[in-house]
Design an enzyme around this catalytic site. Structure first.
Site, mmCIF file in Angstrom:
data_model
loop_
_atom_site.group_PDB
_atom_site.id
_atom_site.type_symbol
_atom_site.label_atom_id
_atom_site.label_comp_id
_atom_site.label_asym_id
_atom_site.label_seq_id
_atom_site.Cartn_x
_atom_site.Cartn_y
_atom_site.Cartn_z
ATOM 1 N N ASN A 52 -10.349 6.272 10.419
ATOM 2 C CA ASN A 52 -10.063 7.692 10.234
ATOM 3 C C ASN A 52 -10.847 8.226 9.044
ATOM 4 O OD1 ASN A 52 -8.581 9.504 11.698
ATOM 5 N ND2 ASN A 52 -6.711 8.284 11.400
ATOM 6 N N ASN A 106 0.886 -1.168 0.000
ATOM 7 C CA ASN A 106 0.000 0.000 0.000
ATOM 8 C C ASN A 106 0.923 1.216 0.000
ATOM 9 O OD1 ASN A 106 -1.872 1.987 0.361
ATOM 10 N ND2 ASN A 106 -2.815 1.092 2.202
ATOM 11 N N ASP A 137 -8.787 12.065 16.693
ATOM 12 C CA ASP A 137 -8.870 10.668 17.116
ATOM 13 C C ASP A 137 -10.043 10.529 18.080
ATOM 14 O OD1 ASP A 137 -8.395 8.209 18.664
ATOM 15 O OD2 ASP A 137 -6.490 8.150 17.584
ATOM 16 N N HIS A 148 -12.860 2.265 -0.117
ATOM 17 C CA HIS A 148 -12.809 1.198 0.901
ATOM 18 C C HIS A 148 -13.439 -0.099 0.375
ATOM 19 C CE1 HIS A 148 -13.051 4.580 4.148
ATOM 20 N NE2 HIS A 148 -11.785 4.211 4.007
ATOM 21 N N ARG A 193 -2.522 -1.966 -3.560
ATOM 22 C CA ARG A 193 -3.773 -1.248 -3.343
ATOM 23 C C ARG A 193 -3.772 -0.033 -4.265
ATOM 24 N NH1 ARG A 193 -5.550 3.016 1.165
ATOM 25 N NH2 ARG A 193 -7.733 3.097 0.586
ATOM 26 N N ARG A 199 -12.100 14.896 7.747
ATOM 27 C CA ARG A 199 -12.867 15.236 6.534
ATOM 28 C C ARG A 199 -14.297 15.602 6.894
ATOM 29 N NH1 ARG A 199 -11.296 9.930 3.127
ATOM 30 N NH2 ARG A 199 -9.618 9.578 4.600
ATOM 31 N N GLU A 245 -7.931 -5.753 4.876
ATOM 32 C CA GLU A 245 -7.813 -5.386 3.465
ATOM 33 C C GLU A 245 -6.610 -6.043 2.805
ATOM 34 O OE1 GLU A 245 -8.534 -1.404 5.094
ATOM 35 O OE2 GLU A 245 -9.308 -0.890 3.124
HETATM 36 P P1 AMP Z 1 -8.338 3.112 11.185
HETATM 37 O O1 AMP Z 1 -8.292 4.246 10.201
HETATM 38 O O2 AMP Z 1 -9.244 1.988 10.768
HETATM 39 O O3 AMP Z 1 -6.990 2.633 11.628
HETATM 40 O O4 AMP Z 1 -9.027 3.719 12.502
HETATM 41 C C1 AMP Z 1 -8.380 4.689 13.263
HETATM 42 C C2 AMP Z 1 -9.341 5.283 14.254
HETATM 43 O O5 AMP Z 1 -9.921 4.291 15.087
HETATM 44 C C3 AMP Z 1 -8.646 6.228 15.225
HETATM 45 O O6 AMP Z 1 -8.598 7.513 14.731
HETATM 46 C C4 AMP Z 1 -9.525 6.168 16.443
HETATM 47 O O7 AMP Z 1 -10.432 7.246 16.361
HETATM 48 C C5 AMP Z 1 -10.308 4.901 16.311
HETATM 49 N N1 AMP Z 1 -10.088 3.995 17.442
HETATM 50 C C6 AMP Z 1 -9.147 3.045 17.565
HETATM 51 N N2 AMP Z 1 -9.250 2.442 18.764
HETATM 52 C C7 AMP Z 1 -10.302 3.009 19.402
HETATM 53 C C8 AMP Z 1 -10.942 2.810 20.672
HETATM 54 N N3 AMP Z 1 -10.517 1.897 21.541
HETATM 55 N N4 AMP Z 1 -11.993 3.611 20.975
HETATM 56 C C9 AMP Z 1 -12.427 4.541 20.118
HETATM 57 N N5 AMP Z 1 -11.886 4.751 18.917
HETATM 58 C C10 AMP Z 1 -10.845 4.012 18.565
#
Ligand code: AMP
Length: 394
Positions: free
Chosen positions: A208, A7, A279, A177, A88, A238, A381
């Protein structure tokens, strides 16, 4: 079969090595071109890490270091040993609707549609070209984020703009996605014992970046992201759906140019724009401290997500399952609870005792007898890309 999944981003390369569909190594080249670059490889089978630090000028240097680390780990003697490499690719456009082995024509088409994914496609092309150079005998496969959504009907993917924009500029909804929505819907059908071609679901990929898809008989019939990954849900940085008239209004009132507005809508909006944190873990922590903007951001997120799920519930003739996946979907029991509470009157009945505290585990979290099954399905993925690559090169 040995399959490498890449990726490639503008300043990073995320990679994973599979041997006969089992992940044996993963790693990341980061900060390419920034001076303090780093490459790390983890041998999953031995739980051992290998790394190099120092300037990595470009993707080519990055991949040659990955090759070195593979040699050091003994997992590969050379990239040439691979049976295939899956890449990807975020945007395939209207022509590349099937994942495929990369040849010159495919590479040119990925390049041609780069205007629609300027942050992603050029980096994917760099990754593919680097791999072609490093291991000329290895077949490269392009796996498109957009491919899974190519089954959307025209009335779902068209925008009500003058028709020539669709004909001449290919402006339409593409969706993103796709490998995640495809992977989790297949997994969920298997888990529930329903044949994929009879399975209807709403998949919520909440990371995210975030998108929701409506799946009918195993195929995508609508998705929340659009021409670009900006449309749809509110995300980490976003904005998702806004009134498009806000864009020209901002050019007039604030004197912003299109690039500045694009940057604001992609990188300074969403959770970050409303409350200063992108986050969700920080947002939830701020809410506990009484931060009103953080609470507003959460309320907006849940409200918009509920609206999308509700609208897809109405367009599907029947909904067998709601699937939560990606960082937020897999880990935030609070988001799952808040959304399902709002949807309870439609037959989404969450079993709170199962949901509470559950993270990253394939599990049914609805009550026995719930009209719609609610599931957490951890996405993978890379595994999906490896599987597609293996099938295509066989
Ligand atoms: P991803 O882009 O799939 O890696 O997701 C990232 C996002 O998942 C982060 O910005 C967090 O906001 C959220 N995240 C990960 N762990 C947790 C958790 N235990 N509780 C709430 N949000 C989480």
């Amino acid at each position: 079969m040995k399959i490498l999944v890449l990726n490639s981003g503008s300043s990073s390369i995320k990679f994973k090595l599979y041997e006969d569909k089992t992940a044996v190594a993963s790693g990341l080249v980061e900060k390419i071109g920034e001076g303090d670059s780093k490459v790390e490889l983890k041998d999953i089978t031995k739980d051992k890490k290998y790394s190099r630090e120092g300037a990595i000028a470009n993707h080519e240097v990055g991949l040659s270091l990955v090759n070195e680390l593979f040699k050091e780990s003994g997992l590969l003697h050379d990239l040439d040993e691979l049976d295939g490499c899956g890449h990807r690719v975020v945007q395939g456009g209207a022509k590349l609707i099937n994942h495929c082995v990369v040849d010159e024509a495919v590479l040119n088409e990925i390049q041609r549609v780069s205007v629609m994914a300027p942050l992603h496609n050029p980096a994917h092309i760099a990754g593919i070209k680097t791999m072609q150079k490093a291991a000329p005998k290895v077949k490269n496969v392009a796996v498109f984020d957009t491919a899974f959504h190519s089954t959307m009907p025209d009335f779902a993917y068209m925008y009500a703009l003058p028709y020539e924009y669709f004909e001449e500029d290919k402006i339409r909804k593409y969706g993103f996605h796709g490998t995640s929505h495809s992977y989790v819907s297949k997994k969920a059908a298997e888990f529930l014992g329903i044949e994929l071609n009879k399975f209807n679901a709403i998949t919520a990929h909440l990371g995210n970046g975030a998108s929701v898809s409506a799946i009918e008989c195993g195929k995508c019939v609508d998705t929340s992201m659009g021409f670009t990954p900006l449309e749809g849900l509110m995300m980490g940085t976003r904005c998702g759906d806004i009134d498009p008239a806000i864009v020209p209004y901002l050019t007039k009132t604030k004197g912003l140019n299109p690039d500045q507005i694009d940057n604001i809508m992609n990188k300074k909006s969403g959770f970050l724009g409303i409350c200063g944190f992108n986050d969700l873990r920080d947002v939830e922590a701020q809410i506990k401290k009484g931060d009103k903007k953080a609470k507003l951001a959460q309320d907006m997120y849940i409200y918009r997500l509920t609206k999308y799920i509700g609208s897809y519930f109405t367009i599907l003739p029947r909904t067998d399952a709601l699937i939560f996946t990606a960082g937020i979907g897999e880990n935030s029991d609070l988001v799952r609870k808040l959304v399902c509470d709002k949807l309870a009157h439609l037959g989404f009945e969450l079993d709170e005792s199962v949901n509470k505290g559950l993270r990253g585990k394939l599990c049914e979290i609805s009550k026995v007898g719930s009209k719609v099954k609610i599931l957490i399905v951890p996405t993978d993925e890379e595994f999906e890309i490896a599987t597609i690559t293996e099938n295509l090169i066989k």
